[in-house]
Design a protein around this motif. Structure first.
Motif, PDB file in Angstrom:
ATOM      1  N   VAL A  27       0.843  -1.199   0.000  1.00 37.63           N
ATOM      2  CA  VAL A  27       0.000   0.000   0.000  1.00 37.63           C
ATOM      3  C   VAL A  27       0.882   1.255   0.000  1.00 37.63           C
ATOM      4  CG1 VAL A  27      -1.675   1.339   1.325  1.00 37.63           C
ATOM      5  CG2 VAL A  27      -1.970  -1.129   1.076  1.00 37.63           C
ATOM      6  N   ARG A  28       1.931   1.231   0.801  1.00 42.04           N
ATOM      7  CA  ARG A  28       2.859   2.379   0.834  1.00 42.04           C
ATOM      8  C   ARG A  28       3.505   2.578  -0.529  1.00 42.04           C
ATOM      9  NH1 ARG A  28       7.272   1.886   5.228  1.00 42.04           N
ATOM     10  NH2 ARG A  28       7.644   4.034   4.565  1.00 42.04           N
ATOM     11  N   TYR A  29       3.907   1.476  -1.165  1.00 43.61           N
ATOM     12  CA  TYR A  29       4.498   1.576  -2.501  1.00 43.61           C
ATOM     13  C   TYR A  29       3.510   2.170  -3.492  1.00 43.61           C
ATOM     14  CZ  TYR A  29       5.589   0.174  -7.240  1.00 43.61           C
ATOM     15  OH  TYR A  29       5.786   0.186  -8.601  1.00 43.61           O
ATOM     16  N   ASP A  30       2.276   1.674  -3.482  1.00 47.11           N
ATOM     17  CA  ASP A  30       1.264   2.167  -4.422  1.00 47.11           C
ATOM     18  C   ASP A  30       1.026   3.661  -4.225  1.00 47.11           C
ATOM     19  OD1 ASP A  30       0.945  -0.340  -5.534  1.00 47.11           O
ATOM     20  OD2 ASP A  30      -0.782  -0.865  -4.279  1.00 47.11           O
ATOM     21  N   GLN A  31       1.007   4.104  -2.980  1.00 47.42           N
ATOM     22  CA  GLN A  31       0.803   5.526  -2.704  1.00 47.42           C
ATOM     23  C   GLN A  31       2.001   6.344  -3.187  1.00 47.42           C
ATOM     24  OE1 GLN A  31       0.137   5.307   1.540  1.00 47.42           O
ATOM     25  NE2 GLN A  31      -2.093   5.116   1.312  1.00 47.42           N
ATOM     26  N   ALA A  32       3.203   5.825  -2.953  1.00 49.65           N
ATOM     27  CA  ALA A  32       4.407   6.536  -3.385  1.00 49.65           C
ATOM     28  C   ALA A  32       4.472   6.616  -4.902  1.00 49.65           C
ATOM     29  CB  ALA A  32       5.650   5.838  -2.827  1.00 49.65           C
ATOM     30  N   ARG A  33       4.171   5.518  -5.569  1.00 52.11           N
ATOM     31  CA  ARG A  33       4.188   5.518  -7.030  1.00 52.11           C
ATOM     32  C   ARG A  33       3.154   6.485  -7.597  1.00 52.11           C
ATOM     33  NH1 ARG A  33       5.525   3.011 -11.752  1.00 52.11           N
ATOM     34  NH2 ARG A  33       3.847   2.761 -13.271  1.00 52.11           N
ATOM     35  N   GLN A  34       1.976   6.515  -7.013  1.00 56.20           N
ATOM     36  CA  GLN A  34       0.942   7.443  -7.494  1.00 56.20           C
ATOM     37  C   GLN A  34       1.383   8.887  -7.290  1.00 56.20           C
ATOM     38  OE1 GLN A  34      -1.928   6.554  -9.213  1.00 56.20           O
ATOM     39  NE2 GLN A  34      -1.816   8.761  -9.643  1.00 56.20           N
ATOM     40  N   ASN A  35       2.054   9.158  -6.182  1.00 51.88           N
ATOM     41  CA  ASN A  35       2.607  10.492  -5.946  1.00 51.88           C
ATOM     42  C   ASN A  35       3.586  10.883  -7.053  1.00 51.88           C
ATOM     43  OD1 ASN A  35       4.996  11.899  -3.616  1.00 51.88           O
ATOM     44  ND2 ASN A  35       3.361  12.942  -4.700  1.00 51.88           N
ATOM     45  N   VAL A  36       4.438   9.932  -7.445  1.00 51.28           N
ATOM     46  CA  VAL A  36       5.411  10.201  -8.503  1.00 51.28           C
ATOM     47  C   VAL A  36       4.711  10.374  -9.857  1.00 51.28           C
ATOM     48  CG1 VAL A  36       7.409   9.266  -9.750  1.00 51.28           C
ATOM     49  CG2 VAL A  36       7.249   9.016  -7.258  1.00 51.28           C
ATOM     50  N   ILE A  37       3.682   9.596 -10.104  1.00 55.08           N
ATOM     51  CA  ILE A  37       2.920   9.739 -11.356  1.00 55.08           C
ATOM     52  C   ILE A  37       2.254  11.116 -11.423  1.00 55.08           C
ATOM     53  CG2 ILE A  37       0.883   8.913 -12.607  1.00 55.08           C
ATOM     54  CD1 ILE A  37       1.617   6.084 -11.617  1.00 55.08           C
ATOM     55  N   ASP A  38       1.661  11.550 -10.317  1.00 57.47           N
ATOM     56  CA  ASP A  38       1.020  12.864 -10.279  1.00 57.47           C
ATOM     57  C   ASP A  38       2.053  13.967 -10.516  1.00 57.47           C
ATOM     58  OD1 ASP A  38      -1.367  11.596  -9.738  1.00 57.47           O
ATOM     59  OD2 ASP A  38      -1.285  11.965  -7.577  1.00 57.47           O
ATOM     60  N   PHE A  39       3.206  13.804  -9.903  1.00 60.03           N
ATOM     61  CA  PHE A  39       4.292  14.772 -10.107  1.00 60.03           C
ATOM     62  C   PHE A  39       4.713  14.791 -11.573  1.00 60.03           C
ATOM     63  CE2 PHE A  39       8.768  15.828 -10.438  1.00 60.03           C
ATOM     64  CZ  PHE A  39       8.873  16.979  -9.670  1.00 60.03           C
ATOM     65  N   THR A  40       4.808  13.624 -12.165  1.00 63.11           N
ATOM     66  CA  THR A  40       5.220  13.520 -13.566  1.00 63.11           C
ATOM     67  C   THR A  40       4.220  14.188 -14.493  1.00 63.11           C
ATOM     68  OG1 THR A  40       6.349  11.436 -13.065  1.00 63.11           O
ATOM     69  CG2 THR A  40       5.912  11.907 -15.380  1.00 63.11           C
ATOM     70  N   THR A  41       2.938  14.042 -14.191  1.00 60.03           N
ATOM     71  CA  THR A  41       1.895  14.702 -14.982  1.00 60.03           C
ATOM     72  C   THR A  41       2.106  16.212 -14.998  1.00 60.03           C
ATOM     73  OG1 THR A  41       0.283  12.971 -14.488  1.00 60.03           O
ATOM     74  CG2 THR A  41      -0.586  15.089 -15.199  1.00 60.03           C
ATOM     75  N   GLU A  42       2.390  16.765 -13.830  1.00 57.94           N
ATOM     76  CA  GLU A  42       2.662  18.201 -13.739  1.00 57.94           C
ATOM     77  C   GLU A  42       3.937  18.561 -14.494  1.00 57.94           C
ATOM     78  OE1 GLU A  42       3.584  21.627 -10.315  1.00 57.94           O
ATOM     79  OE2 GLU A  42       3.307  19.525  -9.738  1.00 57.94           O
ATOM     80  N   LEU A  43       4.954  17.721 -14.352  1.00 55.34           N
ATOM     81  CA  LEU A  43       6.249  18.002 -14.980  1.00 55.34           C
ATOM     82  C   LEU A  43       6.149  17.978 -16.505  1.00 55.34           C
ATOM     83  CD1 LEU A  43       9.257  18.531 -14.524  1.00 55.34           C
ATOM     84  CD2 LEU A  43       9.606  16.052 -14.436  1.00 55.34           C
ATOM     85  N   ILE A  44       5.385  17.057 -17.057  1.00 54.81           N
ATOM     86  CA  ILE A  44       5.245  16.955 -18.513  1.00 54.81           C
ATOM     87  C   ILE A  44       4.685  18.251 -19.096  1.00 54.81           C
ATOM     88  CG2 ILE A  44       3.929  15.818 -20.349  1.00 54.81           C
ATOM     89  CD1 ILE A  44       4.256  13.199 -18.748  1.00 54.81           C
ATOM     90  N   LYS A  45       3.694  18.811 -18.428  1.00 54.57           N
ATOM     91  CA  LYS A  45       3.104  20.066 -18.910  1.00 54.57           C
ATOM     92  C   LYS A  45       4.140  21.188 -18.939  1.00 54.57           C
ATOM     93  CE  LYS A  45      -1.486  18.902 -17.096  1.00 54.57           C
ATOM     94  NZ  LYS A  45      -2.538  19.234 -16.099  1.00 54.57           N
ATOM     95  N   LEU A  46       4.950  21.258 -17.898  1.00 54.38           N
ATOM     96  CA  LEU A  46       5.982  22.289 -17.833  1.00 54.38           C
ATOM     97  C   LEU A  46       7.084  22.034 -18.851  1.00 54.38           C
ATOM     98  CD1 LEU A  46       6.270  22.527 -13.943  1.00 54.38           C
ATOM     99  CD2 LEU A  46       5.258  24.237 -15.451  1.00 54.38           C
ATOM    100  N   MET A  47       7.429  20.764 -19.030  1.00 54.30           N
ATOM    101  CA  MET A  47       8.536  20.408 -19.914  1.00 54.30           C
ATOM    102  C   MET A  47       8.216  20.659 -21.378  1.00 54.30           C
ATOM    103  SD  MET A  47      11.279  19.618 -18.433  1.00 54.30           S
ATOM    104  CE  MET A  47      12.031  18.967 -19.915  1.00 54.30           C
ATOM    105  N   HIS A  48       6.958  20.537 -21.754  1.00 54.19           N
ATOM    106  CA  HIS A  48       6.598  20.824 -23.151  1.00 54.19           C
ATOM    107  C   HIS A  48       6.872  22.289 -23.486  1.00 54.19           C
ATOM    108  CE1 HIS A  48       4.558  20.724 -26.966  1.00 54.19           C
ATOM    109  NE2 HIS A  48       3.716  21.666 -26.575  1.00 54.19           N
ATOM    110  N   LYS A  49       6.733  23.157 -22.498  1.00 53.81           N
ATOM    111  CA  LYS A  49       7.036  24.576 -22.714  1.00 53.81           C
ATOM    112  C   LYS A  49       8.539  24.797 -22.818  1.00 53.81           C
ATOM    113  CE  LYS A  49       2.914  26.031 -20.150  1.00 53.81           C
ATOM    114  NZ  LYS A  49       2.400  26.757 -18.954  1.00 53.81           N
ATOM    115  N   VAL A  50       9.309  24.007 -22.086  1.00 51.84           N
ATOM    116  CA  VAL A  50      10.773  24.100 -22.136  1.00 51.84           C
ATOM    117  C   VAL A  50      11.309  23.563 -23.447  1.00 51.84           C
ATOM    118  CG1 VAL A  50      12.897  23.151 -21.131  1.00 51.84           C
ATOM    119  CG2 VAL A  50      11.088  24.036 -19.643  1.00 51.84           C
ATOM    120  N   ASP A  51      10.801  22.394 -23.853  1.00 50.96           N
ATOM    121  CA  ASP A  51      11.258  21.721 -25.063  1.00 50.96           C
ATOM    122  C   ASP A  51      10.032  21.214 -25.812  1.00 50.96           C
ATOM    123  OD1 ASP A  51      12.366  20.172 -27.037  1.00 50.96           O
ATOM    124  OD2 ASP A  51      13.798  19.143 -25.737  1.00 50.96           O
ATOM    125  N   PRO A  52       9.577  21.949 -26.841  1.00 49.75           N
ATOM    126  CA  PRO A  52       8.370  21.568 -27.574  1.00 49.75           C
ATOM    127  C   PRO A  52       8.441  20.183 -28.207  1.00 49.75           C
ATOM    128  CG  PRO A  52       8.962  23.840 -28.063  1.00 49.75           C
ATOM    129  CD  PRO A  52      10.108  23.250 -27.295  1.00 49.75           C
TER     130      PRO A  52
END
Length: 221
Positions: A27-52
């Motif tokens: 359960v702890r792993y699943d929560q940690a992985r979901q946290n990283v996935i959510d972070f990645t979702t945010e990062l992808i949006k920002l990264m497209h602006k950095v590198d189209p």
């Protein structure tokens, strides 16, 4: 943002790297992985602006690498990685080539990296040819004072001990031509990983790597 519980899980995993503990803490792993996935979702949006070239349609789940280690050919038989890796390709959705990589690992071992790690023979030949023809475009990037401050000496990476085929010792860019990988890497402290602005800060670091990735992409297109 990355949560403290995610780093805590990884820290505990280092001391309990076995299947029984992992399953008890699934359960702890699943929560940690979901946290990283959510972070990645945010990062992808920002990264497209950095590198189209980095698609905003990337699937965050597919960008977060598996925590399970391939132990078939390794002396280290621990079954799990002690980090979460995020790989962001810049040529479609397939991993590999010039990309950005973010590793989340407690103890000051997190880092952001970019470039091309261990290109295959065809791509390595193409990159060396681009260095031969347009090496000053690369040196303008890697010798910039801000780049060196963040990522150190780009030439101080794993390289051939002998000369690469078709190039001579007196070539102006011979130390770059001898490289086996073309990576820029910057370590990140735990407190910065946990910052509410972590994704923005990672994207800002990647903006300094972007010109390197552009050079590498142009070489292999």
């Amino acid at each position: 943002m990355i949560q403290q519980q995610t780093l805590d899980f990884l820290s505990d995993l280092v001391d309990n790297n076995n299947r029984e503990w992992f399953m008890d803490n699934k359960v702890r792993y699943d929560q940690a992985r979901q946290n990283v996935i959510d972070f990645t979702t945010e990062l992808i949006k920002l990264m497209h602006k950095v590198d189209p070239a980095l698609s905003p349609e990337l699937d965050a789940k597919k960008c977060v690498m598996r925590i399970y280690r391939d132990v078939r050919f390794s002396k280290n038989k621990t079954p799990y990685k002690n980090n979460f890796g995020i790989s962001l390709p810049t040529t479609g959705t397939k991993l590999g080539g010039a990309e950005y990589y973010f590793q989340i690992q407690p103890g000051g071992k997190s880092f952001i990296a970019g470039g091309y790690w261990m290109p295959d023979a065809a791509h390595l030949k193409a990159i060396r040819q681009e260095i031969d023809y347009n090496g000053h475009d690369l040196t303008n990037v890697i010798d910039d004072a801000a780049f060196v401050k963040l990522f150190g000496d780009f030439r101080a990476q794993d390289k051939l001990k002998t000369l690469p085929r078709d190039y001579t010792a007196d070539h102006e860019h011979i130390e770059l031509l001898k490289l086996k990988s073309f990576i820029a890497l910057h370590h990140i402290k735990d407190k910065d990983i946990l910052s509410a602005k972590a994704a923005e800060n990672v994207a800002a670091l990647c903006s300094k790597i972007c010109p390197l990735n552009v050079f590498l992409r142009n070489a292999i297109l």
